[in-house]
Design an enzyme around this catalytic site. Structure first.
Site, PDB file in Angstrom:
ATOM      1  N   TYR A 124       0.781  -1.125   0.069  1.00  0.00           N
ATOM      2  CA  TYR A 124      -0.013   0.098  -0.046  1.00  0.00           C
ATOM      3  C   TYR A 124       0.911   1.228  -0.229  1.00  0.00           C
ATOM      4  O   TYR A 124       0.093   2.444   0.378  1.00  0.00           O
ATOM      5  CB  TYR A 124      -1.091   0.071   1.133  1.00  0.00           C
ATOM      6  N   LYS A 173       3.360 -15.022   3.809  1.00  0.00           N
ATOM      7  CA  LYS A 173       3.257 -15.827   2.648  1.00  0.00           C
ATOM      8  C   LYS A 173       4.544 -16.041   2.341  1.00  0.00           C
ATOM      9  O   LYS A 173       4.854 -15.689   0.994  1.00  0.00           O
ATOM     10  CB  LYS A 173       2.431 -15.091   1.619  1.00  0.00           C
ATOM     11  N   ASP A 206      -3.156 -18.098   3.647  1.00  0.00           N
ATOM     12  CA  ASP A 206      -4.141 -18.615   3.274  1.00  0.00           C
ATOM     13  C   ASP A 206      -5.070 -19.670   4.117  1.00  0.00           C
ATOM     14  O   ASP A 206      -6.105 -19.737   4.399  1.00  0.00           O
ATOM     15  CB  ASP A 206      -4.084 -19.181   1.962  1.00  0.00           C
ATOM     16  N   ASP A 230      -5.406  -6.078   6.235  1.00  0.00           N
ATOM     17  CA  ASP A 230      -6.696  -5.247   5.800  1.00  0.00           C
ATOM     18  C   ASP A 230      -7.640  -6.130   5.617  1.00  0.00           C
ATOM     19  O   ASP A 230      -8.864  -6.202   5.990  1.00  0.00           O
ATOM     20  CB  ASP A 230      -6.139  -4.421   4.507  1.00  0.00           C
TER      21      ASP A 230
END
Ligand code: ATP
Length: 334
Positions: A124, A173, A206, A230
């Site tokens: 972001y 991740k 995930d 987020d």
């Protein structure tokens, strides 16, 4: 005497702020208030979305309670919330999600977790956004720094200590995003080693989403990078009854801003039926922050008791009450 900057905001903002101030009047934390404008309300009065006087007030008081702000569509306006985060380097976005009775929740009991989202880095940062001239390829830059990862993970562990929580889950991740998520995870391990009293585990994002939906009670504090945080924090809000009950804090080293996570809800603005709970739970976070946890707990207990009694609930919670009536029902129980 602590002075708080109060930003009534747009849409349902002034209505839920009136409700929050009513409950604070009854709680008597000894605050003084300084009212400041931002958003469309400020644009109409002062010709700008985020006046310097508002920034000065927040900087001076270091604590603000903010209702939702509307960023006008078009006209080149960028998000005011993002501007506030950048201006005060509010690197920690802290979002509790707790089960409440009598809500449209899949988990009316058992969930009590906090998502700590890194608020200034990752996907972001708004840099390197390019679409090739043929429109076939798009890229952007994601940046994680050791310093940024260190301070957010440290924040999560300190929060665990301060609140008596036992476990921090580092969500990443790193198996695919080897550079950015990899650095976040490596840094998190360094920090975790300094907190032997707090359990730390690591979970791929995930799998985290699946675990949250199936067994959310296993989570205590989650710490993660900007984009994952987020998404996960909204998922967690959904687990416990939606945005009407989701507060958030944006915290930096000098300044902290407390808010409801939801937007200005223009569809119900002016009708007096907005649910004030999210902002009130933000008030609870603010009371914790300024060292008044006993008042924060009284406020949260009063909200639970009011939900349990189904007293004066607003329509989003299945009642036919109104914003101030709901606030008064909560105030009567603090
Ligand atoms: P914005 O652009 O300011 O984010 P939005 O309408 O896209 O506005 P929200 O304001 O979060 O997003 O509203 C989403 C939906 O949830 C709307 O239908 C709104 O009425 C409802 N909603 C949001 N907050 C509340 C609340 N406090 N009480 C009741 N309903 C709410």
């Amino acid at each position: 005497m602590t002075t708080i900057t109060i930003i009534p905001g747009d849409g349902i903002g002034p209505e839920i702020m009136d409700a929050a101030l009513h409950v604070l009047d009854v709680l008597k934390p000894g605050f003084e208030y300084e009212f400041a404008d931002a958003g469309v309300a400020a644009l109409e009065k002062h010709g700008e979305l985020l006046p310097a006087a508002t920034l000065d007030s927040i900087r001076r008081n270091q604590v603000a309670l903010k209702s939702p702000l509307t960023t006008p569509v078009g006209g080149g306006f960028s998000s005011i919330n993002v501007a506030l985060r950048k201006h005060f380097d509010l690197y920690a976005n802290v979002r509790p999600a707790k089960s409440f009775p009598n809500t449209r929740s899949r988990f009316p009991t058992g969930v009590d977790l906090i998502t700590v989202r890194e608020n200034t880095e990752g996907m972001y940062i708004g840099e390197g956004q390019e679409v090739s001239t043929d429109g076939e390829t798009a890229v952007l830059t994601s940046r994680v720094t050791h310093q940024g990862a260190e301070r957010i993970v440290r924040y999560a562990f300190e929060l665990a200590r301060k609140t008596g929580r036992k476990k921090v889950t580092v969500v990443h991740k790193a198996n695919i995003l080897k550079s950015t998520s990899g650095l976040f995870l490596k840094t998190a391990r360094e920090v975790a080693a300094r907190y032997a009293d707090i359990e730390c585990n690591e979970l791929i994002v995930d799998n985290t989403c699946m675990q949250l939906v199936m067994r959310p009670e296993q989570f205590d504090i989650i710490v993660t990078t900007n984009l994952f945080g987020d998404i996960i924090s909204d998922l967690c809000a959904g687990l416990v009854g939606g945005l009407g009950l989701a507060p958030g804090a944006n915290i930096g080293d000098d300044v902290a801003i407390f808010e409801a996570v939801h937007g200005s809800a223009p569809d119900i603005a002016g009708k007096g039926i907005a649910n004030p709970c999210a902002l009130l739970l933000g008030v609870g976070q603010m009371l914790d922050h300024v060292g008044k946890p006993e008042l924060a707990n009284r406020l949260r207990d009063a909200i639970v008791a009011t939900l349990e009694a189904r007293d004066s609930l607003t329509p989003d919670l299945g009642g036919n009450g109104n914003t101030m009536g709901f606030a008064k029902a909560i105030a009567a129980r603090v």
